[in-house]
Design a protein around this motif. Sequence first.
Motif, PDB file in Angstrom:
ATOM      1  N   ASN A 187       0.815  -1.215   0.000  1.00 60.89           N
ATOM      2  CA  ASN A 187       0.000   0.000   0.000  1.00 60.89           C
ATOM      3  C   ASN A 187       0.854   1.273   0.000  1.00 60.89           C
ATOM      4  N   PRO A 191       0.761   5.221  -4.138  1.00 63.50           N
ATOM      5  CA  PRO A 191       0.769   6.567  -4.751  1.00 63.50           C
ATOM      6  C   PRO A 191       1.645   6.677  -5.993  1.00 63.50           C
ATOM      7  N   THR A 192       2.809   6.023  -5.991  1.00 63.34           N
ATOM      8  CA  THR A 192       3.678   6.122  -7.168  1.00 63.34           C
ATOM      9  C   THR A 192       3.044   5.436  -8.368  1.00 63.34           C
ATOM     10  N   LEU A 194      -0.189   5.135  -8.888  1.00 62.85           N
ATOM     11  CA  LEU A 194      -1.290   5.987  -9.322  1.00 62.85           C
ATOM     12  C   LEU A 194      -0.791   7.151 -10.171  1.00 62.85           C
ATOM     13  N   VAL A 195       0.390   7.666  -9.831  1.00 62.35           N
ATOM     14  CA  VAL A 195       0.960   8.774 -10.603  1.00 62.35           C
ATOM     15  C   VAL A 195       1.403   8.305 -11.987  1.00 62.35           C
ATOM     16  N   THR A 266       8.690   1.296  -8.080  1.00 57.44           N
ATOM     17  CA  THR A 266       8.538   2.445  -8.980  1.00 57.44           C
ATOM     18  C   THR A 266       9.177   2.168 -10.334  1.00 57.44           C
TER      19      THR A 266
END
Length: 346
Positions: A187, A191-192, A194-195, A266
Amino acid sequence: MLSTVLEPAARSARARGASIDSLRTIGAATRLSVLAALCGGGIALVAVGGPVPTILGAVACSAATFRSAARFVEVSSGDARRATRGDMVATVGLLSGAGIVAAWGVESVETLLGVWAGAMFAGATASTWPRLTRVDRLRDWFADHREDIRPLLRESLVMDAGAIGAPYAIAPFLGASAFGIYRAVSNVAAPTRLVMNPLRPLIVATPLRTLLSVRGTVTVAALAVVAGAGASAVLVLVDVWGVDLGSLSALARFALPTGIFVAASTVGHLAYLVCRAHSNPRELWFGRVAQSSVAFVVPVVGALLGGLDAAIWCYVSATVVGLVVWIVAIRRAVVRARSDEEGAAR
């Protein structure tokens, strides 16, 4: 939607040396959104029951599906303003609705579905509008893009199966509490991902040589290091300040492996997106089978032999190995592309 409409359309356009066929792609996406409405409404009917949840579930799924397609086409066509506008409207609508629900203290399923459906519908209406014509039939679309749809859809189905099945294969060896901490590692990297996902249309349209330039590679590596170090630092600060964030707070003692995971995830996710865009079926299938096998087996062995600590470190190790796998797949694609260019030059 990605495997059946959007990425096949973009790959086809790149092969022709042309821009994406916006009108036909939106037409196919519209028809697929109708199917999404039927699926969303059916799930809401079975899970909740009643006409209101069924309608709201149908609207939410259909609008969200179409909005993702519209964004892809808008970015591919260089219409960043419209893409941003649709996302902003949907985000503002979702946050506003959530704030009102929290202020009123209403927590019914119908209310939550209503907020989601309203935000998605608003975002869809603020973007490219749906369209249906006789030439947009899904049967014709699938026939025209069969060569791209088959490998992309097969790969995504295997990926989804592994992503769902692997964590729950570990659960019996960890217990509920430790399993929650284990899942929290993934989790942190959300965010990475989603970007990066909105960058798919740009990755598909950009030549491999440009994507793999020295400047691009160094930039990605630097961003990955920053993301990993930032994740570790946040976990340490959460522990120092005594903030209770549930499973995330318990990750403080795993700050180092979590940071490594975020950095590797990432780069690995970006490498995967490049493979989805530029690899042929054999290269893509090699990457998916190898990466999913490692991601399934290694963490399970770690959980079985060493509990939570070993499971997390094995999960991180599997992510690093998966990154290497996708880099090898990209290397194969580069060699193939170079060979094709030399053959064409002759």
